[in-house]
Design a protein around this motif. Structure first.
Motif, PDB file in Angstrom:
ATOM      1  N   LEU A 153     -10.299  -5.513  63.612  1.00 40.17           N
ATOM      2  CA  LEU A 153     -10.249  -5.157  62.184  1.00 40.17           C
ATOM      3  C   LEU A 153      -8.863  -4.652  61.805  1.00 40.17           C
ATOM      4  CD1 LEU A 153     -13.635  -3.271  61.799  1.00 40.17           C
ATOM      5  CD2 LEU A 153     -13.155  -5.691  61.551  1.00 40.17           C
ATOM      6  N   PRO A 154      -8.458  -4.918  60.571  1.00 40.21           N
ATOM      7  CA  PRO A 154      -7.157  -4.382  60.138  1.00 40.21           C
ATOM      8  C   PRO A 154      -7.179  -2.855  60.168  1.00 40.21           C
ATOM      9  CG  PRO A 154      -8.412  -5.274  58.284  1.00 40.21           C
ATOM     10  CD  PRO A 154      -9.156  -5.648  59.524  1.00 40.21           C
ATOM     11  N   ARG A 155      -6.021  -2.276  60.416  1.00 41.16           N
ATOM     12  CA  ARG A 155      -5.988  -0.801  60.472  1.00 41.16           C
ATOM     13  C   ARG A 155      -6.074  -0.194  59.087  1.00 41.16           C
ATOM     14  NH1 ARG A 155      -5.503   1.525  65.288  1.00 41.16           N
ATOM     15  NH2 ARG A 155      -4.840   0.169  66.975  1.00 41.16           N
ATOM     16  N   GLY A 156      -5.554  -0.879  58.075  1.00 41.41           N
ATOM     17  CA  GLY A 156      -5.604  -0.341  56.703  1.00 41.41           C
ATOM     18  C   GLY A 156      -4.262  -0.540  56.026  1.00 41.41           C
ATOM     19  N   VAL A 157      -3.494   0.544  55.908  1.00 40.49           N
ATOM     20  CA  VAL A 157      -2.154   0.437  55.311  1.00 40.49           C
ATOM     21  C   VAL A 157      -1.118   0.633  56.412  1.00 40.49           C
ATOM     22  CG1 VAL A 157      -0.546   1.379  53.612  1.00 40.49           C
ATOM     23  CG2 VAL A 157      -3.007   1.355  53.122  1.00 40.49           C
ATOM     24  N   VAL A 158      -0.239  -0.344  56.564  1.00 45.66           N
ATOM     25  CA  VAL A 158       0.820  -0.252  57.579  1.00 45.66           C
ATOM     26  C   VAL A 158       2.134   0.092  56.874  1.00 45.66           C
ATOM     27  CG1 VAL A 158       2.120  -1.513  59.342  1.00 45.66           C
ATOM     28  CG2 VAL A 158      -0.341  -1.937  59.071  1.00 45.66           C
ATOM     29  N   GLY A 159       2.790   1.144  57.339  1.00 43.25           N
ATOM     30  CA  GLY A 159       4.115   1.498  56.833  1.00 43.25           C
ATOM     31  C   GLY A 159       5.167   0.839  57.718  1.00 43.25           C
ATOM     32  N   VAL A 160       6.138   0.192  57.103  1.00 47.20           N
ATOM     33  CA  VAL A 160       7.200  -0.476  57.879  1.00 47.20           C
ATOM     34  C   VAL A 160       8.528   0.172  57.502  1.00 47.20           C
ATOM     35  CG1 VAL A 160       8.389  -2.658  58.301  1.00 47.20           C
ATOM     36  CG2 VAL A 160       5.904  -2.641  58.004  1.00 47.20           C
ATOM     37  N   ILE A 161       9.163   0.827  58.470  1.00 45.65           N
ATOM     38  CA  ILE A 161      10.448   1.505  58.221  1.00 45.65           C
ATOM     39  C   ILE A 161      11.538   0.656  58.873  1.00 45.65           C
ATOM     40  CG2 ILE A 161      11.765   3.616  58.594  1.00 45.65           C
ATOM     41  CD1 ILE A 161       9.129   5.158  58.616  1.00 45.65           C
ATOM     42  N   ALA A 162      12.459   0.180  58.036  1.00 50.79           N
ATOM     43  CA  ALA A 162      13.349  -0.905  58.488  1.00 50.79           C
ATOM     44  C   ALA A 162      14.809  -0.467  58.603  1.00 50.79           C
ATOM     45  CB  ALA A 162      13.239  -2.055  57.497  1.00 50.79           C
ATOM     46  N   PRO A 163      15.564  -1.130  59.492  1.00 53.01           N
ATOM     47  CA  PRO A 163      17.010  -0.905  59.562  1.00 53.01           C
ATOM     48  C   PRO A 163      17.740  -1.869  58.616  1.00 53.01           C
ATOM     49  CG  PRO A 163      16.370  -2.327  61.358  1.00 53.01           C
ATOM     50  CD  PRO A 163      15.124  -2.096  60.512  1.00 53.01           C
ATOM     51  N   TRP A 164      19.060  -1.812  58.602  1.00 52.87           N
ATOM     52  CA  TRP A 164      19.828  -2.622  57.659  1.00 52.87           C
ATOM     53  C   TRP A 164      20.379  -3.909  58.259  1.00 52.87           C
ATOM     54  CZ3 TRP A 164      24.400  -3.105  60.108  1.00 52.87           C
ATOM     55  CH2 TRP A 164      24.799  -2.064  60.943  1.00 52.87           C
ATOM     56  N   ASN A 165      20.321  -4.044  59.590  1.00 56.83           N
ATOM     57  CA  ASN A 165      21.106  -5.138  60.183  1.00 56.83           C
ATOM     58  C   ASN A 165      20.529  -6.527  59.953  1.00 56.83           C
ATOM     59  OD1 ASN A 165      19.083  -4.382  61.992  1.00 56.83           O
ATOM     60  ND2 ASN A 165      20.261  -5.047  63.755  1.00 56.83           N
ATOM     61  N   PHE A 166      19.173  -6.649  59.939  1.00 48.77           N
ATOM     62  CA  PHE A 166      18.541  -7.911  59.533  1.00 48.77           C
ATOM     63  C   PHE A 166      17.497  -7.541  58.475  1.00 48.77           C
ATOM     64  CE2 PHE A 166      20.107  -8.935  63.815  1.00 48.77           C
ATOM     65  CZ  PHE A 166      20.905 -10.017  63.495  1.00 48.77           C
ATOM     66  N   PRO A 167      17.961  -7.273  57.251  1.00 44.99           N
ATOM     67  CA  PRO A 167      17.062  -6.635  56.272  1.00 44.99           C
ATOM     68  C   PRO A 167      15.955  -7.547  55.752  1.00 44.99           C
ATOM     69  CG  PRO A 167      19.182  -7.159  55.273  1.00 44.99           C
ATOM     70  CD  PRO A 167      19.314  -7.488  56.729  1.00 44.99           C
TER      71      PRO A 167
ATOM     72  N   LEU B 201       0.066  -8.395  57.302  1.00 41.24           N
ATOM     73  CA  LEU B 201      -0.672  -8.955  56.166  1.00 41.24           C
ATOM     74  C   LEU B 201      -1.690  -9.995  56.617  1.00 41.24           C
ATOM     75  CD1 LEU B 201       2.321  -9.339  53.664  1.00 41.24           C
ATOM     76  CD2 LEU B 201       0.411  -7.740  53.438  1.00 41.24           C
ATOM     77  N   MET B 202      -1.294 -10.823  57.561  1.00 42.00           N
ATOM     78  CA  MET B 202      -2.194 -11.896  58.007  1.00 42.00           C
ATOM     79  C   MET B 202      -3.492 -11.330  58.574  1.00 42.00           C
ATOM     80  SD  MET B 202      -1.127 -15.120  60.388  1.00 42.00           S
ATOM     81  CE  MET B 202       0.223 -15.728  59.419  1.00 42.00           C
ATOM     82  N   THR B 203      -3.386 -10.165  59.208  1.00 44.95           N
ATOM     83  CA  THR B 203      -4.583  -9.566  59.799  1.00 44.95           C
ATOM     84  C   THR B 203      -5.350  -8.693  58.788  1.00 44.95           C
ATOM     85  OG1 THR B 203      -3.130  -7.861  60.714  1.00 44.95           O
ATOM     86  CG2 THR B 203      -3.815  -9.594  62.211  1.00 44.95           C
ATOM     87  N   GLY B 204      -4.914  -8.675  57.535  1.00 48.79           N
ATOM     88  CA  GLY B 204      -5.718  -8.023  56.493  1.00 48.79           C
ATOM     89  C   GLY B 204      -5.296  -6.620  56.117  1.00 48.79           C
ATOM     90  N   ASN B 205      -4.121  -6.203  56.541  1.00 47.22           N
ATOM     91  CA  ASN B 205      -3.612  -4.888  56.128  1.00 47.22           C
ATOM     92  C   ASN B 205      -2.863  -5.001  54.805  1.00 47.22           C
ATOM     93  OD1 ASN B 205      -3.909  -3.142  58.737  1.00 47.22           O
ATOM     94  ND2 ASN B 205      -3.055  -5.095  59.424  1.00 47.22           N
ATOM     95  N   ALA B 206      -2.717  -3.868  54.125  1.00 47.82           N
ATOM     96  CA  ALA B 206      -1.721  -3.765  53.064  1.00 47.82           C
ATOM     97  C   ALA B 206      -0.471  -3.163  53.713  1.00 47.82           C
ATOM     98  CB  ALA B 206      -2.222  -2.875  51.941  1.00 47.82           C
ATOM     99  N   VAL B 207       0.688  -3.375  53.090  1.00 47.54           N
ATOM    100  CA  VAL B 207       1.949  -2.929  53.704  1.00 47.54           C
ATOM    101  C   VAL B 207       2.816  -2.212  52.677  1.00 47.54           C
ATOM    102  CG1 VAL B 207       4.104  -3.740  54.763  1.00 47.54           C
ATOM    103  CG2 VAL B 207       1.949  -4.826  55.397  1.00 47.54           C
ATOM    104  N   VAL B 208       3.384  -1.087  53.095  1.00 46.50           N
ATOM    105  CA  VAL B 208       4.423  -0.443  52.276  1.00 46.50           C
ATOM    106  C   VAL B 208       5.702  -0.420  53.121  1.00 46.50           C
ATOM    107  CG1 VAL B 208       5.156   1.608  51.009  1.00 46.50           C
ATOM    108  CG2 VAL B 208       2.724   1.003  51.086  1.00 46.50           C
ATOM    109  N   VAL B 209       6.762  -1.011  52.587  1.00 45.34           N
ATOM    110  CA  VAL B 209       8.022  -1.112  53.335  1.00 45.34           C
ATOM    111  C   VAL B 209       8.994  -0.056  52.832  1.00 45.34           C
ATOM    112  CG1 VAL B 209       9.924  -2.621  54.007  1.00 45.34           C
ATOM    113  CG2 VAL B 209       7.690  -3.615  53.528  1.00 45.34           C
TER     114      VAL B 209
END
Ligand code: NAD
Length: 528
Positions: A140-154, A166-174
């Motif tokens: 099952l999807p975990r729910g909301v996934v937070g993605v904290i990103a670097p700048w080198n391959f933005p 997303l494919m597994t059914g989560n929502a994402v906040v980047v």
């Protein structure tokens, strides 16, 4: 900006990225508008609300949406090439190949991984021990996934987190890096234009906003960045009781053996050291070169590096990009100065070139352990050369590194190289090439030591995005032998079962007798 994008209002606290400039010519860039804590909380709340309906779509339906978004990204590729060029200074070819070209391939690859490894699994239970029972496991999807990103391959750096989430059914906040806010926002905006409202969002800002995101009630976190920040993020996630995938820096060595194909080795190491101006976690930063060929290697490498175009020039005619921001420019300058002060030989480069954050491709020879270029991540167009006495010397030095992301071995003897690869304490070894698997979703991208043990890509990364849920069904009508009330016979049965398992047959012979007694007891219970 799209309705799905959070962080469109707020304040701009002091941060190195505020007052940022275009690395190509130092022209000013629009300041980043940081999300307020209330906006971060709101983005997480909206994502949570949207996630429920999104998770009820079939995987196939979600894949269709992601394919549509990936096609839109490819069709709009010139937009993102321009944004990353202005914001991070990427040269055109790298903007195209590294950032713009991959989304549909990534969706295809994740489609295979997700459909194969997240379908319901029916588990066969032993019918003697568990009569009448069956079980299955859903992912099952975990729910909301937070993605904290670097700048080198933005943009491309997000494929491996956002697409499977997303494919597994989560929502994402980047939460993009404040050094590349527009590039990452573009990626999210294209996704948001195709996906249901609020399934994907972005909150702009620095470390504070990252912390606020983790504190906003997200269910999992994917972090990519430096070890210093990664450790804090891991602690904060642990305190919140949420899973985190933490991927930190690298300091990849290339081990150059005496029997290598020198021409190809020089070309390969050049590319993997200088792509994106060396600002890649999997860039080659050190070459451990067998002393027997070191002079020839350095001479050839220098002649190639001196011929590369690294400075302002006509579009499409520059080989090495500038550094992406002032902080990175300062680190690279310091590392080179430190190495020279400690006795490294400057073979070529070692200077800024032109207006902008350009820095010449720099080769440092005779480097030693105490130098920053050996100990710490440089993240620039710099290669430190260490002359070694054979393979064991090289492997021992490589294994002493603080980092343990990748390494490569350059030799004509591929069988021997595979045996040497087993001795390297890192996550990814490449023979006669380097780090190319970073962009292959089927292969785990992971590390040891300060690189962290997070896994990106492959089925091994799925645990961040899905959790297993077990369902057991009992179709039998009788009572279980072990249900209450207890009696002495049950205790003896347990003893006999234990003896039988360790083959203490002198006492286990009682087993059939005790089982029969149990069955009689259960029957008596029903009759009463
Ligand atoms: P960074 O650690 O400075 O920042 C990364 C992200 O974390 C940014 O969005 C930043 O704002 C955020 N952040 C910083 N402190 C935080 C905190 N306390 N809480 C929450 N969020 C926080 O890294 P960077 O300079 O943007 O990126 C370069 C680093 O990323 C290099 O070390 C590089 O090796 C690493 N990297 C690793 C991989 C990998 O796969 N292992 C891939 C790309 C980059």
């Amino acid at each position: 900006m799209d309705r799905n994008l959070a962080g469109s209002a707020g304040t701009s606290p002091p941060d190195p990225a505020v007052g940022r400039v275009c690395p190509l010519d130092l022209s000013p860039l629009a300041p980043v508008v940081f999300a307020t804590p209330a906006e971060v909380a709101d983005a997480a709340r909206r994502a949570r609300r949207a996630q429920r309906a999104f998770s009820e779509l079939t995987t196939r339906e979600r894949i269709a949406l992601l394919r549509k978004a990936a096609r839109a990204m490819l069709a709009r590729r010139h937009e993102i090439m321009e944004i990353v060029r202005v914001e991070t200074g990427k040269v055109d070819i790298e903007a195209l190949f590294n950032e713009a070209l991959g989304p549909l391939d990534a969706v295809h690859a994740w489609t295979k991984i997700v459909t194969r490894h997240t379908a319901r699994e029916t588990v066969r239970l032993n019918p003697v021990s568990f009569p009448g029972k069956s079980a299955f496991v859903d992912m099952l999807p975990r729910g909301v996934v937070g993605v904290i990103a670097p700048w080198n391959f933005p943009v491309a750096g997000l494929y491996r987190a956002v697409i499977p989430a997303l494919m597994t059914g989560n929502a994402v906040v980047v939460k993009p890096s404040p050094h590349a806010p527009a590039s990452t926002a573009w990626f999210v905006e294209v996704l948001a234009s195709v996906l249901p409202a609020d399934v994907v969002g972005v909150v702009q800002g620095g470390a504070d906003v990252g912390e606020a995101l983790i504190g906003s009630g997200i269910d999992a976190c994917v972090f990519t960045g430096s070890p210093a920040a990664g450790r804090k993020v891991r602690m904060q996630c642990a305190e919140r009781g949420i899973p985190s995938s933490i991927e930190m820096g690298g300091k990849d060595p290339a081990i150059v053996l005496a029997d290598c194909d020198l021409r190809r080795t020089v070309a390969g190491i050049t590319s993997w050291a200088l792509n994106n101006a060396g600002q890649a976690c999997g860039a080659i930063e050190i070459a451990y070169v067998d002393r027997a060929i070191a002079d020839a290697f350095v001479e050839r490498l220098a002649s190639v590096w001196k011929s590369l175009r690294a400075g302002p020039g006509p579009r499409g005619e520059v080989d090495v990009a500038p550094l992406a921001n002032r902080r990175q420019f300062e680190i690279v300058t310091q590392h080179v100065e430190d190495a020279r002060a400690r006795g490294a030989g400057l073979v070529c480069g070692g200077r800024p070139t032109g207006t902008g954050l350009w820095y010449e491709p720099t080769l440092l020879d005779h480097c030693t352990e105490e130098m920053h270029v050996i100990r710490d991540e440089t993240f620039g167009p710099v290669l430190a050369i260490v002359r070694v006495d054979g393979v064991s010397d090289a492997v021992a030095l490589a294994n002493q590194s603080r980092y343990g992301l990748g390494a490569s071995l350059w030799t004509r003897d591929v069988d021997r190289a595979q045996r040497i690869a087993e001795r390297l304490l890192c996550g990814v070894v490449t023979i006669n090439n380097h780090a190319l698997s970073g962009a292959i979703p089927d292969l785990p991208w992971t590390g040891t030591r300060e690189t962290g043990f997070g896994v990106a890509n492959s089925r091994h990364a799925l645990a961040t995005f899905v959790r297993p849920k077990t369902t057991v069904v009992d179709r039998s009508s009788g009572f279980e032998l072990y249900w209450l009330p207890y009696d002495r016979g049950l205790f003896d049965l347990g003893e006999a079962l234990s003896d039988a398992q360790i083959m203490a047959l002198d006492r286990a012979w009682k087993l059939p007798l005790l089982l029969a007694q149990r069955v009689r007891r259960v029957k008596r219970f029903f009759a009463a």
